[in-house]
Structures are given as C-alpha cells and as structure tokens.
Write a protein that holds these residues in place. Sequence first.
Motif, mmCIF file in Angstrom:
data_model
loop_
_atom_site.group_PDB
_atom_site.id
_atom_site.type_symbol
_atom_site.label_atom_id
_atom_site.label_comp_id
_atom_site.label_asym_id
_atom_site.label_seq_id
_atom_site.Cartn_x
_atom_site.Cartn_y
_atom_site.Cartn_z
ATOM 1 N N ALA A 1 -4.876 -5.107 -4.315
ATOM 2 C CA ALA A 1 -4.755 -3.644 -4.308
ATOM 3 C C ALA A 1 -5.190 -3.090 -5.661
ATOM 4 O O ALA A 1 -5.138 -3.788 -6.672
ATOM 5 C CB ALA A 1 -3.320 -3.234 -4.016
ATOM 6 N N THR A 2 -5.613 -1.837 -5.646
ATOM 7 C CA THR A 2 -5.948 -1.143 -6.891
ATOM 8 C C THR A 2 -5.256 0.210 -6.899
ATOM 9 O O THR A 2 -4.944 0.762 -5.836
ATOM 10 C CB THR A 2 -7.462 -0.920 -7.057
ATOM 11 O OG1 THR A 2 -7.918 -0.113 -5.981
ATOM 12 C CG2 THR A 2 -8.225 -2.223 -7.106
ATOM 13 N N GLN A 3 -5.021 0.717 -8.088
ATOM 14 C CA GLN A 3 -4.461 2.051 -8.259
ATOM 15 C C GLN A 3 -5.175 2.721 -9.420
ATOM 16 O O GLN A 3 -5.251 2.161 -10.504
ATOM 17 C CB GLN A 3 -2.956 1.978 -8.541
ATOM 18 C CG GLN A 3 -2.316 3.295 -8.871
ATOM 19 C CD GLN A 3 -2.371 4.287 -7.711
ATOM 20 O OE1 GLN A 3 -2.200 3.902 -6.567
ATOM 21 N NE2 GLN A 3 -2.619 5.543 -8.013
ATOM 22 N N LYS B 1 -5.161 -3.245 -11.287
ATOM 23 C CA LYS B 1 -5.566 -4.174 -10.233
ATOM 24 C C LYS B 1 -4.502 -5.246 -10.023
ATOM 25 O O LYS B 1 -4.093 -5.915 -10.968
ATOM 26 C CB LYS B 1 -6.889 -4.843 -10.596
ATOM 27 C CG LYS B 1 -8.032 -3.864 -10.728
ATOM 28 C CD LYS B 1 -9.298 -4.542 -11.147
ATOM 29 C CE LYS B 1 -10.403 -3.506 -11.325
ATOM 30 N NZ LYS B 1 -11.637 -4.132 -11.760
ATOM 31 N N GLU C 1 -2.770 9.981 -7.287
ATOM 32 C CA GLU C 1 -2.588 9.592 -5.885
ATOM 33 C C GLU C 1 -1.357 8.706 -5.776
ATOM 34 O O GLU C 1 -1.057 7.936 -6.683
ATOM 35 C CB GLU C 1 -3.802 8.800 -5.360
ATOM 36 C CG GLU C 1 -5.110 9.535 -5.436
ATOM 37 C CD GLU C 1 -5.868 9.213 -6.721
ATOM 38 O OE1 GLU C 1 -5.635 8.153 -7.309
ATOM 39 O OE2 GLU C 1 -6.671 10.049 -7.138
ATOM 40 N N ILE D 1 0.815 3.859 -2.646
ATOM 41 C CA ILE D 1 1.396 3.197 -1.474
ATOM 42 C C ILE D 1 0.806 1.807 -1.254
ATOM 43 O O ILE D 1 1.532 0.846 -1.031
ATOM 44 C CB ILE D 1 1.224 4.081 -0.215
ATOM 45 C CG1 ILE D 1 1.884 5.445 -0.420
ATOM 46 C CG2 ILE D 1 1.761 3.383 1.019
ATOM 47 C CD1 ILE D 1 3.353 5.409 -0.725
ATOM 48 N N SER D 2 -0.517 1.664 -1.320
ATOM 49 C CA SER D 2 -1.126 0.346 -1.062
ATOM 50 C C SER D 2 -0.730 -0.665 -2.140
ATOM 51 O O SER D 2 -0.477 -1.830 -1.838
ATOM 52 C CB SER D 2 -2.642 0.446 -0.938
ATOM 53 O OG SER D 2 -3.205 0.879 -2.152
ATOM 54 N N LEU D 3 -0.651 -0.218 -3.399
ATOM 55 C CA LEU D 3 -0.226 -1.113 -4.482
ATOM 56 C C LEU D 3 1.218 -1.569 -4.276
ATOM 57 O O LEU D 3 1.520 -2.751 -4.372
ATOM 58 C CB LEU D 3 -0.376 -0.415 -5.837
ATOM 59 C CG LEU D 3 0.102 -1.231 -7.046
ATOM 60 C CD1 LEU D 3 -0.900 -2.323 -7.383
ATOM 61 C CD2 LEU D 3 0.328 -0.341 -8.240
ATOM 62 N N ASN E 1 3.005 -1.597 -1.457
ATOM 63 C CA ASN E 1 3.115 -2.439 -0.265
ATOM 64 C C ASN E 1 2.629 -3.860 -0.534
ATOM 65 O O ASN E 1 3.257 -4.834 -0.115
ATOM 66 C CB ASN E 1 2.350 -1.830 0.902
ATOM 67 C CG ASN E 1 3.038 -0.604 1.453
ATOM 68 O OD1 ASN E 1 4.225 -0.370 1.228
ATOM 69 N ND2 ASN E 1 2.290 0.208 2.176
ATOM 70 N N ALA E 2 1.507 -3.987 -1.227
ATOM 71 C CA ALA E 2 0.960 -5.316 -1.541
ATOM 72 C C ALA E 2 1.911 -6.074 -2.471
ATOM 73 O O ALA E 2 2.129 -7.279 -2.292
ATOM 74 C CB ALA E 2 -0.418 -5.187 -2.178
ATOM 75 N N LYS F 1 5.002 -7.196 -0.477
ATOM 76 C CA LYS F 1 4.631 -8.310 0.404
ATOM 77 C C LYS F 1 4.562 -9.615 -0.392
ATOM 78 O O LYS F 1 5.047 -10.661 0.059
ATOM 79 C CB LYS F 1 3.291 -8.020 1.081
ATOM 80 C CG LYS F 1 2.878 -9.066 2.069
ATOM 81 C CD LYS F 1 1.561 -8.699 2.729
ATOM 82 C CE LYS F 1 1.131 -9.825 3.641
ATOM 83 N NZ LYS F 1 -0.211 -9.649 4.161
#
Length: 101
Positions: free
Chosen positions: A5-7, A31, A81, A84-86, A88-89, A92
């Motif tokens: 994931a990236t932010q 990253k 932004e 969320i993806s960072l 969640n990853a 997990k």
Amino acid sequence: MNLLATQRCVEIRQEIGWTEKRTVETSFEMKLFEDQLTIKNDTFPLTSIFDISYRKKPEKDAMGFLYLHTSQGVRTFYIKEEPISLLNAYQKLKLERPELR
C-alpha cells in the motif's frame, strides 16, 4: 519485497522572499512493504511499529494527520486523503504475522 500500500503525505513549509511570504507544499509517498514501511529516506521495520492511526475532518480539502506509533516515538504526517488502504493492509499484516501483534 512486495509493495502492499502507499499513502501520499504532504510537507508544508514557509518561504520568505523579498516582498512576500509563501507557503510551499510538496508531497511524498509512504510505502508499506511486507517487512517494512518507508518514508522518504527513513525505513521502519514492521517489528518496530506498534500502530498506525489517523484523524481527518470529513471536509473535502481538510488537512488530516497520520500517526505512526513506533518504538522510537510517535511520528506525525500531514495527509489529504484518508489512508484506508494503508490501514487495511497494515491490519491484515498484523493478523497474518504473530510477531507484529
């Protein structure tokens, strides 16, 4: 080493010229990999990260804060932004790898 994931983070600085004061905004990527998190020239092994959290107002152009809780203290980053993806990853990974809990 797989990128999970990236932010995008934002860096803000003030510059003073001869007749004006400017706000300069630049961005960089945070990253997340399977074993580490990289931010510009810094690398954090996942075993040294306790948690990642954030706070952001719901307005579209509002600036938020991403908090990286590490064994060396808490680092704060500006974000625009929601990460969320960072998050969640990272969650997990924590569930899959017992040494990260």
